[in-house]
Design a protein around this motif. Structure first.
Motif, PDB file in Angstrom:
ATOM      1  N   ARG A 167     -41.091  25.860 -55.157  1.00 50.75           N
ATOM      2  CA  ARG A 167     -42.434  26.157 -54.656  1.00 50.75           C
ATOM      3  C   ARG A 167     -43.361  26.664 -55.761  1.00 50.75           C
ATOM      4  NH1 ARG A 167     -41.907  23.150 -50.781  1.00 50.75           N
ATOM      5  NH2 ARG A 167     -41.546  23.845 -48.647  1.00 50.75           N
ATOM      6  N   LEU A 199     -39.404  19.250 -42.367  1.00 54.34           N
ATOM      7  CA  LEU A 199     -38.976  19.580 -41.012  1.00 54.34           C
ATOM      8  C   LEU A 199     -39.737  18.810 -39.942  1.00 54.34           C
ATOM      9  CD1 LEU A 199     -36.742  21.628 -40.599  1.00 54.34           C
ATOM     10  CD2 LEU A 199     -38.423  23.187 -39.683  1.00 54.34           C
ATOM     11  N   PHE A 458     -43.521  30.877 -38.408  1.00 55.27           N
ATOM     12  CA  PHE A 458     -43.842  29.850 -39.405  1.00 55.27           C
ATOM     13  C   PHE A 458     -44.348  28.508 -38.895  1.00 55.27           C
ATOM     14  CE2 PHE A 458     -41.090  32.448 -42.227  1.00 55.27           C
ATOM     15  CZ  PHE A 458     -41.961  32.541 -43.308  1.00 55.27           C
ATOM     16  N   ASP A 462     -47.343  28.922 -43.251  1.00 52.88           N
ATOM     17  CA  ASP A 462     -46.975  30.208 -43.842  1.00 52.88           C
ATOM     18  C   ASP A 462     -48.063  31.222 -43.506  1.00 52.88           C
ATOM     19  OD1 ASP A 462     -46.263  32.302 -45.477  1.00 52.88           O
ATOM     20  OD2 ASP A 462     -46.924  31.312 -47.330  1.00 52.88           O
TER      21      ASP A 462
HETATM   22  C1  FAD Z   1     -38.398  26.729 -36.474  1.00 56.49           C
HETATM   23  C2  FAD Z   1     -39.390  25.960 -37.278  1.00 56.49           C
HETATM   24  C3  FAD Z   1     -39.881  24.752 -36.804  1.00 56.49           C
HETATM   25  C4  FAD Z   1     -40.779  24.003 -37.561  1.00 56.49           C
HETATM   26  N1  FAD Z   1     -41.202  22.790 -37.090  1.00 56.49           N
HETATM   27  C5  FAD Z   1     -41.977  22.019 -37.882  1.00 56.49           C
HETATM   28  C6  FAD Z   1     -42.355  20.707 -37.473  1.00 56.49           C
HETATM   29  O1  FAD Z   1     -42.028  20.255 -36.392  1.00 56.49           O
HETATM   30  N2  FAD Z   1     -43.094  19.956 -38.318  1.00 56.49           N
HETATM   31  C7  FAD Z   1     -43.481  20.430 -39.528  1.00 56.49           C
HETATM   32  O2  FAD Z   1     -44.135  19.715 -40.249  1.00 56.49           O
HETATM   33  N3  FAD Z   1     -43.149  21.668 -39.934  1.00 56.49           N
HETATM   34  C8  FAD Z   1     -42.404  22.457 -39.155  1.00 56.49           C
HETATM   35  N4  FAD Z   1     -42.043  23.698 -39.591  1.00 56.49           N
HETATM   36  C9  FAD Z   1     -42.393  24.065 -40.972  1.00 56.49           C
HETATM   37  C10 FAD Z   1     -43.514  25.043 -41.112  1.00 56.49           C
HETATM   38  O3  FAD Z   1     -44.750  24.376 -41.111  1.00 56.49           O
HETATM   39  C11 FAD Z   1     -43.254  25.794 -42.430  1.00 56.49           C
HETATM   40  O4  FAD Z   1     -42.144  26.636 -42.203  1.00 56.49           O
HETATM   41  C12 FAD Z   1     -44.399  26.613 -42.938  1.00 56.49           C
HETATM   42  O5  FAD Z   1     -45.517  25.819 -43.236  1.00 56.49           O
HETATM   43  C13 FAD Z   1     -44.004  27.380 -44.219  1.00 56.49           C
HETATM   44  O6  FAD Z   1     -43.542  26.487 -45.177  1.00 56.49           O
HETATM   45  P1  FAD Z   1     -42.069  26.580 -45.720  1.00 56.49           P
HETATM   46  O7  FAD Z   1     -41.126  26.796 -44.582  1.00 56.49           O
HETATM   47  O8  FAD Z   1     -41.852  25.411 -46.562  1.00 56.49           O
HETATM   48  O9  FAD Z   1     -42.031  27.925 -46.556  1.00 56.49           O
HETATM   49  P2  FAD Z   1     -42.253  28.042 -48.106  1.00 56.49           P
HETATM   50  O10 FAD Z   1     -43.559  27.444 -48.482  1.00 56.49           O
HETATM   51  O11 FAD Z   1     -41.083  27.534 -48.832  1.00 56.49           O
HETATM   52  O12 FAD Z   1     -42.340  29.621 -48.270  1.00 56.49           O
HETATM   53  C14 FAD Z   1     -41.204  30.463 -48.475  1.00 56.49           C
HETATM   54  C15 FAD Z   1     -41.715  31.855 -48.843  1.00 56.49           C
HETATM   55  O13 FAD Z   1     -42.448  31.795 -50.075  1.00 56.49           O
HETATM   56  C16 FAD Z   1     -43.794  32.210 -49.909  1.00 56.49           C
HETATM   57  N5  FAD Z   1     -44.657  31.277 -50.622  1.00 56.49           N
HETATM   58  C17 FAD Z   1     -44.393  29.980 -50.926  1.00 56.49           C
HETATM   59  N6  FAD Z   1     -45.423  29.435 -51.574  1.00 56.49           N
HETATM   60  C18 FAD Z   1     -46.380  30.369 -51.648  1.00 56.49           C
HETATM   61  C19 FAD Z   1     -47.692  30.404 -52.188  1.00 56.49           C
HETATM   62  N7  FAD Z   1     -48.248  29.325 -52.763  1.00 56.49           N
HETATM   63  N8  FAD Z   1     -48.395  31.539 -52.065  1.00 56.49           N
HETATM   64  C20 FAD Z   1     -47.868  32.635 -51.467  1.00 56.49           C
HETATM   65  N9  FAD Z   1     -46.630  32.650 -50.947  1.00 56.49           N
HETATM   66  C21 FAD Z   1     -45.891  31.548 -51.035  1.00 56.49           C
HETATM   67  C22 FAD Z   1     -44.050  32.152 -48.399  1.00 56.49           C
HETATM   68  O14 FAD Z   1     -45.014  33.124 -48.013  1.00 56.49           O
HETATM   69  C23 FAD Z   1     -42.674  32.438 -47.811  1.00 56.49           C
HETATM   70  O15 FAD Z   1     -42.479  33.811 -47.711  1.00 56.49           O
HETATM   71  C24 FAD Z   1     -41.193  24.475 -38.828  1.00 56.49           C
HETATM   72  C25 FAD Z   1     -40.727  25.708 -39.297  1.00 56.49           C
HETATM   73  C26 FAD Z   1     -39.828  26.439 -38.549  1.00 56.49           C
HETATM   74  C27 FAD Z   1     -39.316  27.740 -39.109  1.00 56.49           C
END
Ligand code: FAD
Length: 501
Positions: A167, A199, A458, A462
């Motif tokens: 990331r 996801l 989430f 985020d």
């Molecule tokens: C149960 C569940 C169902 C979901 N269903 C779907 C779905 O159907 N379709 C879909 O498209 N998505 C889905 N999502 C995904 C969801 O949109 C993402 O979880 C969300 O956008 C956060 O992205 P990430 O999980 O990749 O977290 P990441 O971006 O990997 O973040 C991980 C951590 O790092 C921090 N971080 C990362 N980058 C930055 C940055 N640039 N600045 C500040 N902090 C940062 C975040 O705050 C967080 O604490 C689902 C998620 C969950 C948990």
């Protein structure tokens, strides 16, 4: 393949549950679970109960057709109301009434009831002019595709997020350029996508929207990752790798929520997936991809559905905690009242946001009645904090009652008489108390309950970056000016005082 489905001209109108199950049996997507390809999601233990609950939503449409359905402007057939492009406040409210009926059916635990993405695709269709302006060749497809979904009452999943590999750098800078799904090839007939998206909840949907969400930063570098398209989930080369199920195959008695509302989440792999042009809506256009959710109204209409779902979920938590308190006689303690009051305030806050969003809805540039954004943006930023806290309240109120809990087998086992005696409560016998506390356990402690908390934190993005977007997009100048004026006045007053003395 989608083109076949989309152009066979068949129009079915609103579906019943059995039609959904039949299609899943005959046309199953390539879903992988625990090291194997799932042959039939309608019978597989990890999926069948969730799929049954999904089917029940479609049956519900026909039990309350006046609330749930409306007459298609194209075919005249009854179609799902969540596909309606509302033109008036009354129409908009009729959509939210329909969405509430679906949300109540699972206490809001099925975040992917089909209305969520029906509202997204409906907004894309209503704002199709934006897509056409961006790209006249493909933009118009959003409207045709929406009509196909509406007329056949198909159910969508969606996938937005790139894999969580590194990331610290943007999509194009990952170790492998094909880690995140990207355009590999372009032909006269369509495009080929290779790579992965993080996801998709509800992999057992009919169709999948593959849209951008993470802000793409570089026009040139990010262009191969910038697209918006939709496909049947059973398209060749599309694979869904699932997580472990939170439905453990136990009875409804033991796992009242997990045994009913498991939607499943999956990583989506694009193994050279061919996408015909008619399924593409946005193409290699970083700017339009970044703007599309906002400009078409998709983000607003999805948030509208989310607030309705949040109300259903909070009403459930209020009922649950109130009944727990009543059952074991803790309702007179002040801190219990404070906690129940907190949930009630959360519920009323969500209702107020919804009411404001609908009352202040206005016709947008496409002539569609669009809910007001500010209350919805506030709601979507607030609920990820409220929900985990409400689950904590269940734990604080339930205490050991959430683990001192026999199973259905125990109820008929050698200690059944003892259970009758020792599990009684102030206002319930053991047979009433145990199912209530099993329900509380499934909402607050089980794998199902924990996944719900993660979901609420989430699923819409985020929370940290959503707050960043909120600060960037809501002008606060007037409030700063008011403070500036006060400071200037104070300065003048101080100067006047100084001259006097
Ligand atoms: C149960 C569940 C169902 C979901 N269903 C779907 C779905 O159907 N379709 C879909 O498209 N998505 C889905 N999502 C995904 C969801 O949109 C993402 O979880 C969300 O956008 C956060 O992205 P990430 O999980 O990749 O977290 P990441 O971006 O990997 O973040 C991980 C951590 O790092 C921090 N971080 C990362 N980058 C930055 C940055 N640039 N600045 C500040 N902090 C940062 C975040 O705050 C967080 O604490 C689902 C998620 C969950 C948990």
């Amino acid at each position: 393949m989608s083109s076949k489905h989309q152009h066979d001209g068949k129009v079915n109108g609103a579906r019943r549950g059995e039609q959904l199950l039949k299609k899943l049996r005959e046309d199953s997507p390539e879903i992988y679970y625990a090291g194997e390809r799932v042959k039939d999601v309608t019978t597989h233990p990890a999926f069948k109960n969730g799929v049954q609950s999904l089917a029940a939503l479609y049956d519900l449409q026909w039990k309350q057709p006046d609330v749930m359905l409306y007459d298609s402007p194209a075919s005249g057939k009854k179609v799902g109301r969540s596909f309606m492009i509302a033109k008036t406040h009354d129409e908009l409210r009729s959509v939210s009434k329909m969405m509430k009926a679906w949300a109540d059916a699972s206490f809001g635990m099925m975040g992917r009831s089909p209305d969520y993405l029906n509202r997204a695709m409906t907004a894309y269709a209503s704002g199709v002019d934006f897509l056409i302006q961006a790209n006249p060749k493909v933009g118009k497809n959003a409207r045709t595709y929406y009509e196909y979904l509406r007329e056949n009452d198909l159910c969508l999943t969606h996938t937005l997020i790139t894999p969580q590999a590194n990331r610290a750098v943007n999509t194009a800078k990952q170790a492998d350029p094909y880690l995140a799904a990207r355009v590999k090839e372009e032909t006269d007939a369509g495009i080929v996508i290779r790579g992965c998206r993080m996801l998709a909840t509800l992999p057992a949907a009919d169709e999948i929207m593959v849209f951008p969400s993470t802000l793409l930063k570089n026009q040139e570098e990010d262009a191969p990752y910038a697209f918006g398209l939709a496909l049947p989930t059973n398209t060749k080369g599309l694979k869904f790798q699932c997580r472990e199920a939170v439905d453990y195959g136990h009875s409804h008695y033991d796992h009242p929520l997990g045994s009913r509302f498991e939607e499943m989440d999956a990583v989506v792999i694009f193994d050279d997936v061919f996408v015909p042009w008619e399924n593409v809506f946005l193409y290699r256009d970083v700017k339009s991809c970044n703007e599309a959710y906002a400009r078409t109204g998709a983000i607003v209409n999805m948030s509208h559905q989310v607030v309705v779902k949040n109300i259903a979920k909070t009403e459930f938590l209020l009922g649950l905690t109130s009944l727990m308190a009543h059952t074991i006689g803790i309702e007179t303690f002040q801190h219990i009242q404070e906690k129940i009051a907190e949930i009630w305030v959360n519920m009323e806050t969500m209702k107020a946001f919804l009411r404001a969003a609908e009352a202040d809805a206005t016709l947008d540039e496409y002539g569609t009645m669009r809910p007001a954004w500010n209350p919805l943006d506030a709601a979507r930023n607030l609920y990820p904090r409220l929900y985990p806290r409400m689950v904590e309240i269940i734990q604080q109120m339930g205490a050991s009652g959430l683990v001192a809990m026999p199973t259905e087998a125990d109820m008929n086992g050698p200690l059944s008489e003892e259970i009758q005696k020792y599990y009684q409560a102030a206002r319930a016998d053991a047979h009433e108390r145990i199912p209530l506390f099993r329900l509380a356990w499934d909402a607050a402690l089980s794998a199902f309950g924990s996944r719900q908390v993660l979901y609420e934190r989430f699923f819409f993005g985020d929370p940290v970056r959503m707050a960043g977007a909120l600060v960037a997009n809501h002008d606060r100048t007037a409030y700063m000016d008011r403070v500036r004026e006060f400071l200037a006045r104070a300065k003048e007053e101080a100067a006047a005082e100084a001259t006097k003395s």
